[in-house]
Design an enzyme around this catalytic site. Structure first.
Site: not given
Lengths: 643, 643
Positions: B316, B409
């Site tokens: 990521e 998230c």
């Protein structure tokens, strides 16, 4: 022509002396491999030098690393019950097996006492580490003895078993003795007992091709049946899947129904090799077609210009169609080797030149770049571009070759391919001999003896001295690579009238005591354009000459020039050196952009592009990149008018 | 002008009623946020509708999911000792905190009884789940009570603490009571006690900005000192690193020495927010410069045209400079939100328009696309291209928005930004009021009352009715976005002579009881070109109009046309609808390639390119993609002459 059959077609020879992936009698097979002792690679040629470097540098290096990384120690602890803790990856045994396989192939060509000692010691060790029921896996013996066969998705137990079997097949095919074959068969017999009734498959394909090969060696049908069973069970969601999902393990669709390659590329390609092996041995044309379809999909939409596979670091996976980023190419070395194995199998099954073209492309441009010139450093991932400012992330996206990896699958895999290289140069069939890869080498098969001399891949001239002791005609088939637009052939100095038939120039005659054949493959500098859907390299070309893809390296640029600012002038001129003084570089005309004030994004059309200044470019063979210094590199070069 | 100061500049107001990231007295601050109750977004405008959809759909959806996914159950089990097993990710508490923060911001604008009930219940629950010494983390309380503070690299304990604190800051700033602030302070006091002497940092930055914000709210200096301590300790290899390496956690170089953004992009951007907060509150200009340098690096070489960050799925992470693949853009929603927060902080610190430009870009083109029109489906990753044949890999590379994620998230992060949107429209300083984001809204700050009416972003006309009860002159600063090449402004119907000064048109006068200001930002269709080093989109342009990036969707193509074969005619014509009937689409002239027989790689120059046929193209705002159907999409469109 029948006189040739027994000799060139090894299907009639004892299977224990056949070449790589040799089909058993009765299999679907257009071509048959030569035995390794029928081909001698000369050290003067590039392939011969690779084989020799492998024997003299890579294999000793692997032996050292198997010791220092604990792989051999694991097996010793399992054998001798010393209670030592397991070291490394839980599938570390497979590195030993692949190295052993490489050593066994190598011993067919060279009798090296240190390699022979390793082989004997290791085979003895494996026999001792094997459990009473045939099970052999040092991780599960040492670390998780109660977890045997419990975790098929990640355990790699059948994967490791497969590599053990492949090593044993190499032992059998090179006449290196029966002891390893016995170890492998005891384990394989246990697998047949354990898996013939239950519905289970392994998370990492490999066992399928291994069992089919063991069947070829032994003629024992239950091995082949189990290989087929594993293929038939796959794609039915038997593997529990976590984050990786079923595609990762090729468990999302039954292999014979699959239309697209998917998931982890090494797993996919190992599975594909197993599909071809099982298809040809069981006469299952539908399965063979399925394998061909997957090959087509991979090569039409998901293969790099180097022949490498795997567009994504994430999950080491195939991407979507035409998703082929050069900088984030994963292009795992093991996938290139697996692709080589698959193409070889499809070549044997069909005789079609496109598979041999692919052998050549992937060998020179995807396998070879993974080894340093010293034979002791390796790439795991083989990007087609390294940027200025690349943040070297260690093993993950290495900008330089490393001596070893925590997951060390690639180095010994390279070793076993390089050691078995002679086996892939040529094949035989009922009509004669087919030469697929050009190298300075001697081939002797049945009535045919061919002395081949060439500076290939640096020059396209291949001189063959053909001798035959048969009074029957037979056909010498010489591959004319798909990259070659113009060639000529002389037989005893006279132009031969022979057309190319499916990629092969076929010369049929009664060959006398000595016939000279000279094939000349013209090697101009070529510009390879990508399909318009390959967004990642739009407006770029790859320079190529003969079978080799070229690249630009920072090393050849003037101080201060940023490689990303370099542009190629498409109209040339391009120049490659004459002669065969390797490596032959290409000089080309180019320019460099002044991007000093260019914003990342610009929406003002009135602003023109950056100013340019001229620059002469030097391109080097991609397989040699990163050997002179570490720095930016690119295979795809933007052309001057494309932005 | 001093008469304005006390009102517009909230630094003089009780800190518990300041807006987002409001600097404390004495901080480095060019601008000060308005309080949320000073800005009222009208539901008739786009931003107002987003805020309302957030309140009516996204927040109730989050509440449902926190229940069904077990996040609230975890806290109940921790509070009541029921012995229930922990559910979900070990940092699942943070989803509760972010949702609670969102609800608290929302309650500043709307008194919704269900939201208020959630806030009261959850605050009570947190107080009960908190341990006697102040520690609060349901995972470590339930699952690994003996592992508290043991695993800083992955535990996310300080990350979760940070989000709790942020929720408490929202409570304090909206006057929602002290109970949550007390919970947060008890935990923060424990952190001060636990971490002020040892050398430890958290693997996921967040605590730094949270502690600085808590200092702003409370004036309690040890919180700020600890935040600074965490920054100073970072980059010294304190975190044990596995495969991910120190860059992933920004532990490879001290933040104040860093020259490049690196590693996990959300971690990097949260850290950057903390750097700015600590820098401005401690008067540390070197640290502020370091933050600005990292912002510059990100925006010069590593930001998508949508404002999104993160080029790699693997880890990521940020990529190398100019590595900006559209198809494999990770572009995590949380990174876009974090980027918004960083730009806001740098805008407050410096007053520079480029940071406000970035707020706008990222909001419309990177945050907004992550939410479906129904407000209940979300993207985690926001690719700029979805290919024909895209293999949807579930959460990993979703081709459509999902209702929730196993790592959830993003959805509550969107909720807290959307709920706090009013706080980002405008700021005040000693000279007056600055409007950064245009929307139909009412602003009341000190002597100034501004009624703003606009169809922005569909049209560039912004009508402002300005009222002032002060007899002193003050300055109304209106941002002229960097995308805008031509604008006009009328004051009471007369052209105003005011130049743009660093991106703001500044109108200084004694404002009477009602002054009409009409700003007209011309919005032609623009073509955005990438920097020549952005290989992944060479030969492409992005169509844009006003602040919006546009894209092509399969939905608008004729049946059977493959999006990857579509080309744009750069010379137009381009047409955008008149009026403000949203969404305004762009029609453009293009063509489609016939690639039916085009090989993946082609080295024969004599072969021309594929034939083309004309095609009218319809481009839609990127933030709306994937709302009509699932299918291929692309932001960067190849132009007809680039291959």
């Amino acid at each position: 022509m029948t006189s040739l059959k027994p000799a060139v077609n090894p299907s009639a020879t004892p299977p224990s002396f056949a070449g790589p992936a040799a089909p058993a009698p009765g299999a679907i097979a257009a071509l048959h491999p030569l035995r390794l002792d029928q081909v001698r690679l000369d050290d003067g040629g590039l392939l011969g030098r690779w084989r020799r470097r492998n024997a003299e540098e890579t294999l000793p290096h692997c032996l050292e690393r198997l010791e220092s990384s604990g792989n051999l120690g694991n097996l010793r602890a399992a054998a001798d019950g010393t209670g030592r803790e397991f070291a490394g990856m839980w599938f570390a045994d497979s590195d030993v097996y692949k190295t052993l396989e490489a050593v066994l192939w190598e011993l067919a060509a060279t009798d090296d006492s240190s390699l022979r000692g390793f082989a004997e010691d290791t085979i003895g060790l494996l026999a001792r580490a094997q459990q009473a029921d045939g099970y052999l896996n040092s991780y599960f013996t040492l670390a998780e003895p109660d977890q045997r066969w419990v975790k098929p998705v990640w355990s790699h137990e059948l994967y490791c078993a497969g590599h053990l079997i492949q090593a044993a097949v190499a032992a059998g095919r090179t006449g290196a003795g029966d002891k390893l074959v016995e170890v492998a068969r005891r384990f394989a017999d246990l697998l047949v007992e354990r898996f013939s009734e239950v519905e289970e498959v392994c998370g990492h394909p490999e066992i399928e091709t291994a069992l089919a090969e063991l069947y070829r060696l032994t003629g024992h049908r239950p091995y082949l049946d189990l290989a087929r069973r594993f293929l038939d069970l796959r794609g039915h969601g038997l593997l529990p899947h976590g984050r990786f999902g079923p595609r990762y393990h090729q468990d999302h669709v039954p292999p014979r129904e699959a239309r697209e390659v998917a998931g982890h590329s090494v797993r996919q390609l190992y599975l594909l090799a197993g599909m071809v092996d099982v298809a040809v041995e069981t006469g299952d044309r539908a399965l063979l077609d399925a394998a061909g379809r997957l090959w087509d999909d991979a090569f039409r939409t998901r293969t790099y210009v180097t022949g490498a596979h795997g567009s994504r670091h994430r999950d080491e996976a195939y991407g979507d169609p035409y998703e082929l980023p050069p900088d984030r190419a994963y292009a795992e070395t093991c996938a290139s080797i697996a692709s080589f194995h698959v193409s070889w199998r499809l070549l044997l099954a069909t005789g079609q030149a496109r598979y041999a073209d692919e052998l050549e492309r992937v060998l020179y441009n995807a396998v070879a770049p993974a080894v340093s010139q010293d034979g002791r450093h390796f790439f795991y991932s083989n990007p087609l571009q390294l940027r200025t400012g690349h943040a070297n992330a260690g093993e993950e996206a290495a900008g330089h070759r490393l001596p070893w990896y925590s997951c060390a699958c690639c180095p010994p895999n390279i070793a076993r391919l390089m050691a078995s290289l002679p086996g892939y140069l040529a094949t035989g069939d009922a009509d004669g001999l087919q030469i697929h890869l050009y190298a300075t080498a001697t081939l002797e098969a049945g009535p045919a003896r061919v002395e081949m001399r060439t500076a290939y891949p640096w020059q396209g001239r291949v001189e063959l001295a053909v001798t035959s002791d048969s009074s029957e005609p037979w056909t010498l088939a010489l591959r004319v690579p798909s990259w070659c637009a113009a060639y000529s052939v002389l037989v005893d100095g006279e132009p031969a009238r022979a057309a190319v038939d499916d990629g092969y120039l076929r010369l049929t005659r009664v060959w006398g005591s000595s016939t000279s054949v000279v094939l000349d493959l013209t090697m101009p500098v070529r510009q390879i354009r990508p399909h318009p859907r390959v967004d990642a390299v739009r407006g770029c070309v790859t320079l190529a000459r003969g079978p080799l893809a070229y690249c630009l390296e920072q090393h050849d640029l003037p101080e201060g020039t940023v490689l990303e600012d370099v542009r190629l002038h498409r109209d040339g001129p391009f120049q490659a050196a004459e002669g065969d003084a390797a490596p032959i570089v290409i000089t080309a005309s180019g320019s460099v952009l002044d991007t000093g004030t260019t914003p990342l994004y610009d929406d003002r059309r009135e602003r023109g592009g950056p100013r340019t200044s001229p620059l002469e470019l030097t391109a080097v063979p991609y397989f040699l990149w990163g050997n002179r210094s570490e720095g930016p590199m690119r295979v795809w070069i933007p052309v001057a008018d494309a932005g």
